[in-house]
Design a protein around this motif. Sequence first.
Motif, PDB file in Angstrom:
ATOM      1  N   ASP A  39      -5.217  -7.046  14.229  1.00 29.29           N
ATOM      2  CA  ASP A  39      -4.366  -7.104  12.878  1.00 29.29           C
ATOM      3  C   ASP A  39      -5.502  -6.143  11.195  1.00 29.29           C
ATOM      4  OD1 ASP A  39      -2.148  -8.216  13.522  1.00 29.29           O
ATOM      5  OD2 ASP A  39      -2.694  -9.803  13.685  1.00 29.29           O
ATOM      6  N   PHE A  40      -6.811  -6.824  11.695  1.00 31.49           N
ATOM      7  CA  PHE A  40      -7.408  -6.800  10.654  1.00 31.49           C
ATOM      8  C   PHE A  40      -7.730  -5.379  10.822  1.00 31.49           C
ATOM      9  CE2 PHE A  40     -12.110  -5.469   9.788  1.00 31.49           C
ATOM     10  CZ  PHE A  40     -12.550  -6.713   8.665  1.00 31.49           C
ATOM     11  N   LEU A  41      -7.856  -4.394  11.312  1.00 31.48           N
ATOM     12  CA  LEU A  41      -7.942  -2.594  11.400  1.00 31.48           C
ATOM     13  C   LEU A  41      -6.553  -2.555  10.888  1.00 31.48           C
ATOM     14  CD1 LEU A  41      -9.659  -2.292  15.007  1.00 31.48           C
ATOM     15  CD2 LEU A  41     -10.282  -1.990  12.845  1.00 31.48           C
ATOM     16  N   ARG A  42      -5.549  -3.038  10.985  1.00 32.57           N
ATOM     17  CA  ARG A  42      -4.457  -2.551  10.548  1.00 32.57           C
ATOM     18  C   ARG A  42      -4.198  -2.800   8.551  1.00 32.57           C
ATOM     19  NH1 ARG A  42      -0.329  -5.326   9.309  1.00 32.57           N
ATOM     20  NH2 ARG A  42      -0.746  -7.497  11.196  1.00 32.57           N
ATOM     21  N   ILE A  43      -5.033  -3.292   8.816  1.00 31.31           N
ATOM     22  CA  ILE A  43      -4.736  -3.420   6.741  1.00 31.31           C
ATOM     23  C   ILE A  43      -5.766  -2.924   6.713  1.00 31.31           C
ATOM     24  CG2 ILE A  43      -5.160  -5.398   5.143  1.00 31.31           C
ATOM     25  CD1 ILE A  43      -4.173  -8.380   7.137  1.00 31.31           C
ATOM     26  N   THR A  44      -6.618  -3.328   7.285  1.00 27.61           N
ATOM     27  CA  THR A  44      -8.235  -2.497   5.942  1.00 27.61           C
ATOM     28  C   THR A  44      -7.877  -0.872   6.451  1.00 27.61           C
ATOM     29  OG1 THR A  44      -9.587  -2.205   8.751  1.00 27.61           O
ATOM     30  CG2 THR A  44      -9.771  -4.095   6.375  1.00 27.61           C
ATOM     31  N   GLN A  45      -7.331  -0.313   7.254  1.00 28.09           N
ATOM     32  CA  GLN A  45      -6.525   1.138   7.484  1.00 28.09           C
ATOM     33  C   GLN A  45      -5.500   1.445   6.938  1.00 28.09           C
ATOM     34  OE1 GLN A  45      -6.754   1.685  11.840  1.00 28.09           O
ATOM     35  NE2 GLN A  45      -8.626   1.528  12.142  1.00 28.09           N
ATOM     36  N   THR A  46      -5.306   0.392   5.589  1.00 24.15           N
ATOM     37  CA  THR A  46      -3.720   1.009   5.396  1.00 24.15           C
ATOM     38  C   THR A  46      -4.495   1.215   3.735  1.00 24.15           C
ATOM     39  OG1 THR A  46      -2.423  -0.506   5.934  1.00 24.15           O
ATOM     40  CG2 THR A  46      -1.778  -0.345   3.838  1.00 24.15           C
ATOM     41  N   ALA A  47      -3.538   2.852   4.349  1.00 23.74           N
ATOM     42  CA  ALA A  47      -4.315   3.503   2.372  1.00 23.74           C
ATOM     43  C   ALA A  47      -3.262   3.008   1.022  1.00 23.74           C
ATOM     44  CB  ALA A  47      -3.702   5.241   2.711  1.00 23.74           C
ATOM     45  N   SER A  48      -2.272   2.481   0.849  1.00 19.28           N
ATOM     46  CA  SER A  48      -1.656   1.719   0.218  1.00 19.28           C
ATOM     47  C   SER A  48      -0.654   0.557   0.966  1.00 19.28           C
ATOM     48  CB  SER A  48      -0.705   2.256  -1.096  1.00 19.28           C
ATOM     49  OG  SER A  48       0.409   3.149  -0.031  1.00 19.28           O
ATOM     50  N   HIS A  49      -0.254  -0.514  -0.042  1.00 15.70           N
ATOM     51  CA  HIS A  49       0.881  -1.548   0.179  1.00 15.70           C
ATOM     52  C   HIS A  49       1.790  -1.723  -1.002  1.00 15.70           C
ATOM     53  CE1 HIS A  49       2.343  -4.547   2.628  1.00 15.70           C
ATOM     54  NE2 HIS A  49       2.271  -5.841   2.029  1.00 15.70           N
ATOM     55  N   SER A  50       2.703  -1.855  -0.671  1.00 16.64           N
ATOM     56  CA  SER A  50       3.251  -2.445  -2.474  1.00 16.64           C
ATOM     57  C   SER A  50       4.409  -3.893  -1.954  1.00 16.64           C
ATOM     58  CB  SER A  50       3.521  -1.450  -2.390  1.00 16.64           C
ATOM     59  OG  SER A  50       3.577  -0.239  -3.274  1.00 16.64           O
ATOM     60  N   PHE A  51       3.994  -4.242  -2.773  1.00 19.24           N
ATOM     61  CA  PHE A  51       5.286  -6.092  -2.725  1.00 19.24           C
ATOM     62  C   PHE A  51       5.355  -6.310  -3.358  1.00 19.24           C
ATOM     63  CE2 PHE A  51       0.631  -6.413  -3.179  1.00 19.24           C
ATOM     64  CZ  PHE A  51       0.254  -7.996  -3.785  1.00 19.24           C
ATOM     65  N   TRP A  52       6.314  -7.445  -3.462  1.00 23.19           N
ATOM     66  CA  TRP A  52       6.624  -8.086  -4.668  1.00 23.19           C
ATOM     67  C   TRP A  52       6.273  -9.552  -4.521  1.00 23.19           C
ATOM     68  CZ3 TRP A  52      10.443  -6.947  -8.290  1.00 23.19           C
ATOM     69  CH2 TRP A  52      10.845  -5.630  -7.698  1.00 23.19           C
TER      70      TRP A  52
END
Length: 404
Positions: free
Chosen positions: A190-203
């Motif tokens: 989970d740590f790697l997934r989050i820190t490797q994400t290029a961008s993330h959008s949310f409400w």
Amino acid sequence: MHRWLVLLISVVLILGQSMTVPGAEISDTELYAKGACLMDGDSGRVLYGKQADIGMAMASTTKIMTCILALEQGELQTVVTASDKAAAAPKVHLGVKQGQTFLMENLLYALMLESFNDAAIMIAEGIGGSVEGFAAKMNDKAKEIGCADTYFVTPNGLDAADAGGSHHTTARDLALIMRYCITQSPKKEDFLRITQTASHSFWDCENQVFYNCNNHNTFLSMMDGALSGKTGFTAKAGYCYVGALQKDGKLLIVSVLACGWPNNKSYKWSDTRKLMTYGLENYQYRDIYQTGLLDAPVPVKDGQYAGRLGEDEAFGILTYKDGREAENPKQMLLKEEESVEVKADIPEKLQAPVKAGTQVGSVSYLLDGKKLVEYPVFLEKSVKKIDISWCMKRVFLVFCNKDQ
């Protein structure tokens, strides 16, 4: 002509600052950082250090600990409410309003991609009940990981101090924390997934405000094999960075602290590339495992045995309990001139009685006299002490054999 010569010399100097020569040692003066560490991510061994054990402010590199603690102790779908403290957090921030609610997962993306300070406070309060409560958890985790000189006061890394001291770490400890996050934590994926994400959008949970977060970790696109990382800056800490790279079968971690101040934002990238390149070009995996260390049994004085009457020694068989022999490092990252010494600390003789599973010695791997790893050695079988009953049985067997 003179101007062209000056220009050529300048280019050579610049290139020399950013390149490493295979086999050459890195001089502390080649790095901008005041504190730096290059670590073998597999073994945790420090391959290079510059004031690696000196406590320094670490700014938002703090957030790797905030993130991994939240992943381990929280739930991604938990709803977190912004307090007045979170709403008052300084930039860089989401700009949350008191009472606004968010999913923990979205706050973690805001924390690691944009380094938002209010997201860190919301996470801390959601997991620890308060910033102070969460800081206590951070310090407990640091000790568990093996940090020697790290103290957390805030979840976001802003310069702060309390009765326990100032918010700080060392380059070695910071590398150790990153190693834990990407190799040892049960939430490492989970740590790697989050820190490797290029961008993330949310409400937010009320669907009133839309947010978009972009990853500012330049290292992810700077070197092949880049895995993860986190930047940081405060007026006290200067520019900081911790990052990991996996290439050619090697896992390398670099941390740099106090790596320049404005307008020298790129210094941390120069130092990180230099150290990563040094590790890739100068260290190779070499076989170090030695077999046969436990082949010879150890005599057990006054031990019961199946041999001739009159002997006073049985033999104890040694083992690495619970498959520990298989855990011995078969290979290690080494320079060409380095060699590992293997030392078996096993007694010449034991005294009966001895019980199976008792530790009787150890096997250690050392480099330059420093212990890298130690594995305990155990007795595989119990050996009872000679007593009257055993002697009577042996005498009986001798007479029976004579009659035959």
